[in-house]
Design a protein around this motif. Structure first.
Motif, PDB file in Angstrom:
ATOM      1  N   ALA A 128      42.633  31.276  25.631  1.00 16.82           N
ATOM      2  CA  ALA A 128      42.186  31.359  27.027  1.00 16.82           C
ATOM      3  C   ALA A 128      42.970  32.331  27.906  1.00 16.82           C
ATOM      4  CB  ALA A 128      42.188  29.979  27.664  1.00 16.82           C
ATOM      5  N   GLU A 129      42.754  33.614  27.689  1.00 17.56           N
ATOM      6  CA  GLU A 129      43.296  34.589  28.637  1.00 17.56           C
ATOM      7  C   GLU A 129      42.489  34.557  29.932  1.00 17.56           C
ATOM      8  OE1 GLU A 129      43.473  38.898  30.247  1.00 17.56           O
ATOM      9  OE2 GLU A 129      41.768  37.697  29.604  1.00 17.56           O
ATOM     10  N   GLU A 130      41.205  34.256  29.787  1.00 12.98           N
ATOM     11  CA  GLU A 130      40.325  34.264  30.966  1.00 12.98           C
ATOM     12  C   GLU A 130      40.477  32.942  31.727  1.00 12.98           C
ATOM     13  OE1 GLU A 130      39.070  36.938  31.646  1.00 12.98           O
ATOM     14  OE2 GLU A 130      38.373  38.032  29.882  1.00 12.98           O
ATOM     15  N   PRO A 131      40.331  32.992  33.049  1.00 11.30           N
ATOM     16  CA  PRO A 131      40.571  31.775  33.838  1.00 11.30           C
ATOM     17  C   PRO A 131      39.361  30.841  33.931  1.00 11.30           C
ATOM     18  CG  PRO A 131      40.165  33.653  35.277  1.00 11.30           C
ATOM     19  CD  PRO A 131      40.105  34.178  33.866  1.00 11.30           C
ATOM     20  N   ILE A 292      43.537  38.565  44.039  1.00 13.21           N
ATOM     21  CA  ILE A 292      44.178  39.647  44.803  1.00 13.21           C
ATOM     22  C   ILE A 292      45.213  40.322  43.910  1.00 13.21           C
ATOM     23  CG2 ILE A 292      45.505  40.224  46.897  1.00 13.21           C
ATOM     24  CD1 ILE A 292      44.526  37.492  48.037  1.00 13.21           C
ATOM     25  N   ARG A 293      45.137  41.654  43.811  1.00  7.50           N
ATOM     26  CA  ARG A 293      46.066  42.351  42.899  1.00  7.50           C
ATOM     27  C   ARG A 293      46.547  43.664  43.500  1.00  7.50           C
ATOM     28  NH1 ARG A 293      43.199  41.586  37.027  1.00  7.50           N
ATOM     29  NH2 ARG A 293      41.772  39.932  37.645  1.00  7.50           N
ATOM     30  N   ASP A 294      47.683  44.095  43.011  1.00 10.33           N
ATOM     31  CA  ASP A 294      48.214  45.399  43.398  1.00 10.33           C
ATOM     32  C   ASP A 294      49.267  45.793  42.378  1.00 10.33           C
ATOM     33  OD1 ASP A 294      49.396  47.626  44.813  1.00 10.33           O
ATOM     34  OD2 ASP A 294      48.521  46.779  46.632  1.00 10.33           O
ATOM     35  N   ARG A 360      45.460  47.890  35.531  1.00  9.51           N
ATOM     36  CA  ARG A 360      45.109  47.145  36.751  1.00  9.51           C
ATOM     37  C   ARG A 360      44.533  45.779  36.396  1.00  9.51           C
ATOM     38  NH1 ARG A 360      45.177  50.857  40.840  1.00  9.51           N
ATOM     39  NH2 ARG A 360      45.226  52.972  40.019  1.00  9.51           N
ATOM     40  N   ALA A 361      44.023  45.658  35.181  1.00  7.21           N
ATOM     41  CA  ALA A 361      43.594  44.340  34.702  1.00  7.21           C
ATOM     42  C   ALA A 361      44.841  43.622  34.203  1.00  7.21           C
ATOM     43  CB  ALA A 361      42.606  44.488  33.560  1.00  7.21           C
ATOM     44  N   TYR A 362      44.810  42.283  34.206  1.00 14.48           N
ATOM     45  CA  TYR A 362      45.942  41.590  33.592  1.00 14.48           C
ATOM     46  C   TYR A 362      45.617  41.285  32.142  1.00 14.48           C
ATOM     47  CZ  TYR A 362      43.554  37.138  34.869  1.00 14.48           C
ATOM     48  OH  TYR A 362      42.666  36.109  35.026  1.00 14.48           O
ATOM     49  N   HIS A 363      46.647  40.967  31.421  1.00 12.04           N
ATOM     50  CA  HIS A 363      46.524  40.733  29.984  1.00 12.04           C
ATOM     51  C   HIS A 363      47.594  39.729  29.581  1.00 12.04           C
ATOM     52  CE1 HIS A 363      43.867  44.202  29.601  1.00 12.04           C
ATOM     53  NE2 HIS A 363      44.681  44.816  30.433  1.00 12.04           N
ATOM     54  N   SER A 386      33.511  46.838  31.966  1.00 10.81           N
ATOM     55  CA  SER A 386      33.999  45.653  31.255  1.00 10.81           C
ATOM     56  C   SER A 386      33.560  44.410  32.017  1.00 10.81           C
ATOM     57  CB  SER A 386      35.517  45.704  31.142  1.00 10.81           C
ATOM     58  OG  SER A 386      35.988  44.636  30.368  1.00 10.81           O
ATOM     59  N   HIS A 387      33.727  43.240  31.382  1.00 17.16           N
ATOM     60  CA  HIS A 387      33.248  41.977  31.956  1.00 17.16           C
ATOM     61  C   HIS A 387      31.753  42.067  32.244  1.00 17.16           C
ATOM     62  CE1 HIS A 387      37.363  40.100  33.316  1.00 17.16           C
ATOM     63  NE2 HIS A 387      37.283  40.343  32.026  1.00 17.16           N
ATOM     64  N   ARG A 388      31.045  42.793  31.388  1.00 15.49           N
ATOM     65  CA  ARG A 388      29.588  42.923  31.502  1.00 15.49           C
ATOM     66  C   ARG A 388      29.022  43.028  30.091  1.00 15.49           C
ATOM     67  NH1 ARG A 388      28.658  47.799  35.721  1.00 15.49           N
ATOM     68  NH2 ARG A 388      27.353  48.525  34.004  1.00 15.49           N
TER      69      ARG A 388
HETATM   70  C1  GLV Z   1      41.511  39.856  32.876  1.00  8.78           C
HETATM   71  O1  GLV Z   1      40.495  39.515  32.309  1.00  8.78           O
HETATM   72  C2  GLV Z   1      41.526  40.255  34.228  1.00  8.78           C
HETATM   73  O2  GLV Z   1      40.784  39.643  35.031  1.00  8.78           O
HETATM   74  O3  GLV Z   1      42.249  41.214  34.551  1.00  8.78           O
END
Ligand code: GLV
Ligand code: MN
Ligand code: MN
Length: 430
Positions: A128-131, A292-294, A360-363, A386-388
């Motif tokens: 489960a990397e995905e939330p 929220i990311r940076d 910029r994506a997390y892993h 991605s995510h599509r």
């Molecule tokens: C990973 O799936 C992310 O949301 O960056």
């Protein structure tokens, strides 16, 4: 010593396609959520492949899968590689899976070439990397790194109110959560192969990206409670509509990110649950989840403060009760210099151009970086999508990434200690 990994391109693609069959949505859309039937079927399939490759398997209490190719110095910290195989609703078939099957094929390609590992090389297939199910990303790696405690894990509930404890037991994972955390020094190095999930490699026509840092992600949950009622009879001056408050909050999230002063700030309200969600009923309750990311933590934190203040202001003005929970606020990760050097040297040996870049994506590597020198290798994906369901990476790019990953794992496996790889002791091209 010359290492020439023998990568079987057709085999990885066949296996990626076979893995894509385990999904809750019809192809090409992939949905594979933690401990659901497709997730459990995918686990069985992957474990079978690891066994076929002669790897020693172990699973922890969360279902993180470790498949080890034992080296001649099994007592030394191993070299790790791997990624995740879960997929958000209506995702594509390459996110994470390229690093799982590419990692496995990298090991097999080294086996075929006659390479003998010194340090063990281990494939780590993360849970489960995905939330999606429990609202928090990198559940497996976060726990491996000791960032999420067994007590916090026991508090987690999914959208249906089912606890993580309950569903992991049902899935057959009953081991103690206390044993999931990996000790510092378990891995001497960790490398994750992944699709870029952005457009830069394709646009710049560079076949590989070496990731030097991963942007800092955060997620908030906002719950709003107004007053519901009949959509025809409740007059406008009397309304305390939770969804109207949410609408203002969502636009605020967008504005705070846009006005942060940097293109690197991104913020998304990707989840919105409305109660009772009926056309002729004034919404009384809303749940939002905000991402929220940076790349710069302090700027990201300022946006978080702005969003929380915005929620307070909107809700006070509209007389809405509210709560804000911070799901996670993670610092960014920096790549380990020895792993970066091994990747750069491997690209050189393979004669492949690369670009140093930020993710910029997390892993899962965001958390592996806390317990081991870690870096990532990106391959291009079409249009940066991605995510599509239309996510796509070409067989050639997947095989190239796998080849360079294999060279890198070989180098790191032969490194005597953290400083030995500086001298690049073994791999010399002819
Ligand atoms: C990973 O799936 C992310 O949301 O960056
Ligand atoms: Mn993803
Ligand atoms: Mn991923």
């Amino acid at each position: 010593m010359i290492v020439r990994p023998l990568v079987d391109q057709e085999r990885i693609i066949r296996e990626l396609e076979a893995l894509a069959e385990f999904s809750d949505t019809p192809k090409p859309a992939i949905t594979r959520i933690l401990y659901t039937k497709p997730d459990l079927e995918a686990r069985a399939y992957l474990k079978g492949l690891c066994q076929e490759a002669g790897l020693n398997l172990r699973e922890d209490g969360l279902g993180n899968i470790f498949a080890r190719w034992e080296g001649s110095a099994p007592e030394l910290p191993a070299v790790g590689t791997g990624s995740h195989f879960d997929a958000i609703p209506y995702a594509g078939m390459y996110d994470g899976t390229v690093g799982v099957l590419g990692g496995l094929e990298a090991i097999r390609s080294l086996q075929r070439s006659g390479f003998k590992p010194y340090r063990s090389i281990e494939l780590l297939i993360f849970t489960a990397e995905e939330p999606t199910r429990f609202g928090i990303g990198c559940l497996g790696s976060r726990t491996l790194a000791g960032v999420l405690s067994p007590d916090s894990l026991r508090q987690l509930k999914d959208q249906e109110g089912r606890t993580l404890e309950e569903v992991r037991w049902e899935a057959g994972y009953m081991g103690p959560l206390e044993d999931v955390r990996l000790p510092q020094g378990y891995y001497s190095a960790f490398v994750e192969l992944h699709i870029e999930q952005g457009p830069l490699l394709e646009q710049e026509q560079v076949p590989l990206g070496i990731v030097t840092a991963i942007a800092a992600p955060a997620a908030l949950r906002v719950e709003l409670e107004g007053v519901g009622g009949h959509a025809g009879t409740m007059l406008m001056p009397d309304r305390r509509d939770a969804l109207c408050a949410a609408a203002e909050i969502i636009l605020g999230v967008e504005a705070f990110a846009k006005n942060s002063g940097s293109i690197n700030t991104v913020a998304t309200t990707g989840f919105c649950e409305v109660y009772p969600n009926a056309v002729n009923s004034v919404p009384s309750r809303v749940k939002l989840e905000i991402d929220i990311r940076d790349v710069e933590q302090s700027r990201r934190d300022q946006v978080i403060r702005n969003v929380i203040q915005g929620v307070e202001q909107v809700c006070t003005r509209r007389e809405i009760k509210y709560s804000v929970d911070i799901i996670n606020v993670d610092p960014p990760a920096k790549a380990g210099s020895e792993v970066l050097k091994a990747l750069v040297a491997s690209c050189g040996e393979a004669g492949v151009k690369f670009k140093l870049m930020v993710s910029r994506a997390y892993h899962d590597s965001l958390f592996m970086a806390r317990i081991a020198p870690t870096a990532m290798l990106f391959i291009p994906c079409r249009g940066g999508v991605s995510h599509r369901p239309d996510e796509y990476a070409s067989p050639e790019d997947i095989a190239r990434g796998t080849y360079v990953l294999a060279l890198t794992l070989a180098k790191l496996s032969l490194a005597e200690d953290k400083t030995a790889s500086k001298e690049d002791p073994v791999l010399v091209d002819d």
